[in-house]
Write a protein that holds these residues in place. Structure first.
Motif, mmCIF file in Angstrom:
data_model
loop_
_atom_site.group_PDB
_atom_site.id
_atom_site.type_symbol
_atom_site.label_atom_id
_atom_site.label_comp_id
_atom_site.label_asym_id
_atom_site.label_seq_id
_atom_site.Cartn_x
_atom_site.Cartn_y
_atom_site.Cartn_z
ATOM 1 N N GLU A 46 1.064 -1.369 -0.053
ATOM 2 C CA GLU A 46 0.082 0.245 0.302
ATOM 3 C C GLU A 46 0.756 1.299 -0.054
ATOM 4 O O GLU A 46 0.699 2.192 -1.075
ATOM 5 N N LEU A 98 1.110 4.051 -3.210
ATOM 6 C CA LEU A 98 0.318 5.615 -2.438
ATOM 7 C C LEU A 98 1.558 6.438 -2.912
ATOM 8 O O LEU A 98 1.476 7.280 -3.648
ATOM 9 N N ARG A 114 1.191 7.090 -6.816
ATOM 10 C CA ARG A 114 0.338 7.662 -6.903
ATOM 11 C C ARG A 114 0.566 9.535 -7.250
ATOM 12 O O ARG A 114 0.549 9.931 -7.129
ATOM 13 N N ASP A 168 -7.886 12.570 -1.701
ATOM 14 C CA ASP A 168 -8.321 11.221 -2.637
ATOM 15 C C ASP A 168 -7.067 10.740 -3.593
ATOM 16 O O ASP A 168 -7.674 11.181 -5.352
ATOM 17 N N PHE A 169 -6.708 9.733 -3.166
ATOM 18 C CA PHE A 169 -5.359 9.283 -4.446
ATOM 19 C C PHE A 169 -6.342 8.783 -5.169
ATOM 20 O O PHE A 169 -5.796 8.623 -6.258
ATOM 21 N N GLU A 170 -7.013 8.121 -4.904
ATOM 22 C CA GLU A 170 -7.859 6.826 -6.161
ATOM 23 C C GLU A 170 -8.291 8.063 -7.368
ATOM 24 O O GLU A 170 -7.322 7.682 -8.604
ATOM 25 N N HIS A 171 -9.110 9.035 -7.034
ATOM 26 C CA HIS A 171 -9.838 10.000 -7.928
ATOM 27 C C HIS A 171 -7.969 10.689 -8.719
ATOM 28 O O HIS A 171 -8.269 10.560 -10.059
ATOM 29 N N HIS A 229 -5.282 10.034 -8.949
ATOM 30 C CA HIS A 229 -4.712 9.348 -9.646
ATOM 31 C C HIS A 229 -4.953 8.959 -11.468
ATOM 32 O O HIS A 229 -4.373 8.639 -12.287
ATOM 33 N N LYS A 230 -6.062 9.272 -11.728
ATOM 34 C CA LYS A 230 -7.144 9.082 -12.733
ATOM 35 C C LYS A 230 -7.082 9.957 -13.861
ATOM 36 O O LYS A 230 -6.346 9.735 -14.607
#
Ligand code: ADP
Ligand code: MG
Length: 832
Positions: free
Chosen positions: A680, A684, A687, A732-735, A737-738
């Motif tokens: 993880e 992280l 990203r 919001d790393f997920e978003h 990153h996109k």
């Protein structure tokens, strides 16, 4: 009341004892008495076999039976000891491989078990057998382990006990336990007694030299050979018998189970020959024709086969004595321990060296270690909380501070793979079977028999219905003078003041503790056998040379191997070298061991206090720590360079992860799967790096080269810029990153030339670095804007290529300004 079992969890045999009315007594699992073979197996249809049943199964299918698992406890697969043990186990046993954490996995049937899980299966069986035999529950245990076991092996032993449903009160060194069973170290002994413990078991030979005084045990030396024992004698005799068989019948063709049958007959004969001068060996049926092996073997024949190895044990004993700077005549007593020490030749040879009067043979060598463990249960005054390490009263069921249980958790057995797990466990750790619906069996309590009048009372009665005598067992030792069973933890009888048989021994470090030096070698700071808590911190001087920002790493390892990394890691203290700490300094390391085994480290530079750290010894595998150090290093470099650009939310998340990594680097267990943490953290950081770069690009493209790119791309960049800011403020790393991915794909589409132009122009718009270069770029940039405005493609291309050339100078300039790499420095030995 809480009852404690004393358990000798042996390499070949395990023995259980308890304290009955203040005196230790063996609990036999079989009507013939004796111990339980430390063997676990699975039948063809996955039925569980433990002990003798499992050993019997070896003849049927050796791949489904594991023996001598103790050699693998708490060790990495690559450990030399494991490799030696595997070499010794032969090829016909179960498949043994490296686990995902670098540990050992043993395959039985379809399942793969850790050595801790196999030991837990054995311990749970011992617990259940004892409870059935004695009719009462045992929820605590004192488990013994060899004197050379380090912290990792001790912790693995504790964990096996916990899985089996015990609160493990103490892991006690085997020789100390043997000494307790022999009553060495009484409260009344004024002088120290020096004892040599000669322990020749089934698969190992251990020598220890101890000095005992009331309350104190000093380990003066340990030695031996952990691949030498009774099974070697069985092999020699079996080889001899096999030779006789082959010579007698040329037509004999061995079947797969024959060797195991002959070995078993050989062991039986060997044991008989300790008491008789000759014995019959019978093994059958052998070979396809069902032959019968029937021979008479004399003690002399056996002795001729094994005398070399017995002489070897005597040589090792003498070298251990010499290694402790002692002479044989300095030994006050020689304790004979382990089943193979019964062999008459052993006793004769030891009598020759030490004198017959010093040999103690009055306590059964096969059971004395377990008896000593039961005695130890009467010596503890308080329990150490497994959670917060606080001292807790003996009658507490849970820690008053942190509520961690102080009595074993009830356990269930997985119906498919048989591994024990605390009641309430969700998924079986071996086979993933759902255990959540299973309830633990609890022993049915049996009546309490009154010691005075033999009346049977209800299981929970405190005094006898018939004669009124007190029924509660004090839990401590019985006074030989007045017969009172005392409270635990006493050295003198609370009624008549007579001395009790033994006093509680102190704790000592099983192995030395050293620090890794700058050349990678280990420098010992604390010797093996050091009593703790230490009265004074132990100080050692080194030198250190560092630049500001370097990290000083004090890595403590347990063991005495070179280089340092071959030893188990105890823990690491990290210090950032400040401006004032830089240069070459005298580094003083002071180490202090706490009662609860914590290590405190204090650092001085040129005599001035610099910093201090404390850590508990832990079980971190070196490979994990190396990986954690690598990821942690990347986090640090990233944070040092870009922290000022992060949002507050990002800073918080990154910091938390960096701290968790730093704890792992220091050697602390992370409290969750280490693999997941590292993975993880890695994701992280990648990203965050992408998000940061994409944010910068989404600003710079529209700002510097909007005219040179399609309008929809510069609009997309502006949109992404806003979306990225929102995502970053919420961490919001997920978003994020996109979006970053989309920015990167636009960047790729726009090509390398435009990227370099954009970067160079962006560099030139910032003040402070190399004014001449800045001016040249700005001039070329103005020419480019002008050419684009006039639609002069040829001039535009020329200006672009001027800028991409200048970009190479920009890169060189940036490199000069980048932060120096942070080094990790280690203590260097002083040159005198
Ligand atoms: P460990 O500590 O390795 O589990 P033990 O102390 O239980 O081993 O000893 C087991 C070994 O002792 C076996 O090899 C067994 O054959 C041997 N043994 C047991 N009794 C005798 C005896 N009377 N004479 C010789 N060897 C014996
Ligand atoms: Mg033993």
């Amino acid at each position: 009341m809480r009852r404690t079992l004393g358990i000798d969890l042996g390499t070949t045999n395990s023995v259980v004892a308890w304290l009955k009315g203040g005196e230790p007594e063996v609990v036999s699992s079989s009507p013939e008495g004796g111990g339980t073979p430390s063997a676990v197996g699975l039948t063809a249809d996955d039925g569980l076999l433990v002990g003798q049943e499992a050993l019997n199964w070896v003849e049927r299918d050796a791949t489904r039976v594991i023996t001598t698992v103790k050699r693998l406890m708490g060790r990495q697969f690559k450990d030399e000891k494991v490799q030696q043990a595997l070499g010794r186990m032969g090829d016909d046993g179960p498949d043994i491989t490296e686990g995902p954490d670098g540990g050992v996995l043993i395959r039985l049937g379809e399942h793969r078990y850790t050595p801790v899980q196999i030991s837990a299966i054995i311990l749970r069986r011992l617990k259940r057998d004892a409870e059935t035999r004695l009719g009462s529950g045992f929820d605590r245990a004192v488990i013994t382990a060899p004197a050379y076991f380090g912290e990792r092996q001790i912790a693995a032993t504790r964990e096996a006990g916990r899985l089996a449903g015990f609160h493990v009160v103490r892991v006690l060194a085997e020789p100390t336990s043997a000494a307790l069973a022999h009553g060495v170290g009484r409260a009344g002994d004024e002088d120290a007694t020096t004892v040599l413990v000669y322990d020749l078991g089934g698969g190992t030979f251990d020598v220890s030299i101890l000095t005992l005084m009331p309350g104190v045990v000093d380990v003066l030396g340990v030695g031996g050979d952990n691949l030498l024992g009774g099974t070697d004698f069985d092999s020699s005799l079996a080889g001899h018998l096999q030779g006789l068989l082959d010579a007698r019948d040329a037509a004999y063709e061995a079947l797969p189970g024959d060797a195991a049958k002959i070995r078993k007959a050989a062991e039986r004969a060997k044991i008989n020959l300790s008491a008789e001068s000759s014995t019959e060996v019978i093994a059958s049926p052998l070979g396809a024709s069902g032959m019968v092996l029937s021979e008479t073997v004399d003690r002399k024949e056996l002795e001729a086969l094994i005398s070399d190895r017995i002489e070897q044990t005597v040589r090792l004993t003498l070298s251990t004595v010499a290694g402790a700077s002692l002479r044989p005549e300095d030994m006050d007593q020689v304790l004979l321990v382990g089943g193979s020490s019964v062999i008459p030749l052993v006793r004769e040879q030891l009598a020759e060296v030490f004198g017959r009067e010093k040999l103690r043979t009055d306590v059964d060598p096969m059971t004395c270690v377990a008896l000593g463990a039961a005695v130890q249960s009467a010596l503890v005054e308080e329990l150490e909380c497994p959670g917060c390490r606080a001292a807790c009263p003996l009658d507490a069921d849970a820690c008053p501070g942190c509520t961690a249980p102080l009595m074993g958790a009830p356990t269930v057995e997985c119906p498919t793979c048989h591994v024990p797990a605390p009641e309430g466990t969700g998924e079986c750790p071996v086979c993933a079977f759902d255990l959540s619906g299973l309830a633990a069996e609890r022993p049915t309590p049996s009546p309490v028999v009154c010691g005075e009048c033999a009346e049977e009372n209800a299981p929970d009665a405190l005094e006898c219905d018939l004669c009124g005598a007190e029924l509660r067992d004090g839990g401590g030792l019985k006074c030989a003078k007045c017969s009172l069973v005392n409270r635990p933890g006493l050295a003198w009888c609370s009624y008549c003041d007579a001395e009790l048989p033994v006093a509680a021994p102190s704790d000592v470090t099983p192995r030395p503790i050293g620090v890794r030096t700058s050349d990678g070698t280990l420098e010992i700071l604390i010797e093996a056998g050091t009593r703790y808590p230490t009265e004074q911190p132990v100080r050692h001087d080194f030198q250190v040379t560092a630049n500001p920002g370097d990290m000083l790493e004090i890595a403590l390892h347990e063991g005495d191997l070179q280089p340092a990394e071959r030893n188990d890691l105890c823990g690491v203290a990290l210090y950032e070298m400040t401006e004032g700490a830089a240069g070459t300094k005298v580094l003083t390391i002071a180490v202090h061991l706490d009662q609860d085994r914590s290590i405190h480290v204090e650092i001085r530079l040129d005599g001035a206090a610099f910093s201090a750290a404390a850590f508990r010894r832990n079980l971190m595998a070196p490979e994990f720590r190396r990986r954690a150090r690598e990821v942690h290093g990347r986090f640090q470099t990233f944070l040092a360079e870009w922290r000022h650009e992060l949002t507050r939310a990002e800073d918080t998340v990154l910091n938390e992860t960096a701290n968790a990594l730093e704890r792992v680097v220091r050697g602390e267990a992370p409290g969750r799967s280490l693999d997941t943490l590292l993975e993880e953290a890695d994701v992280l950081l990648v990203r965050q790096q992408n998000i940061r770069s994409a944010s910068a690009l989404s600003y710079r493209y529209p700002e510097h080269v909007a005219d040179l790119m399609p309008q929809e791309d510069s609009e997309a960049m502006r949109r992404h810029r806003t979306a990225l800011r929102v995502a970053r403020e919420a961490a919001d790393f997920e978003h994020g990153h996109k979006i970053a991915d989309e920015v990167m794909s636009i960047r790729r589409r726009l090509g390398t030339d435009l990227f370099q132009v954009m970067n160079a122009l962006s560099f030139a718009s910032h003040n402070g670095v190399n004014a001449a270069l800045q001016q040249r770029i700005q001039r070329a940039g103005d020419q480019l804007t002008e050419a684009v405005r006039q639609g002069d493609l040829a001039s535009a291309d020329a200006a672009k290529s001027r800028i991409t050339d200048l970009y190479q100078d920009v890169r060189r300039a940036l490199d000069e300004f980048s932060l120096p790499e942070r080094k990790t420095v280690h203590p260097r030995r002083m040159v005198h």
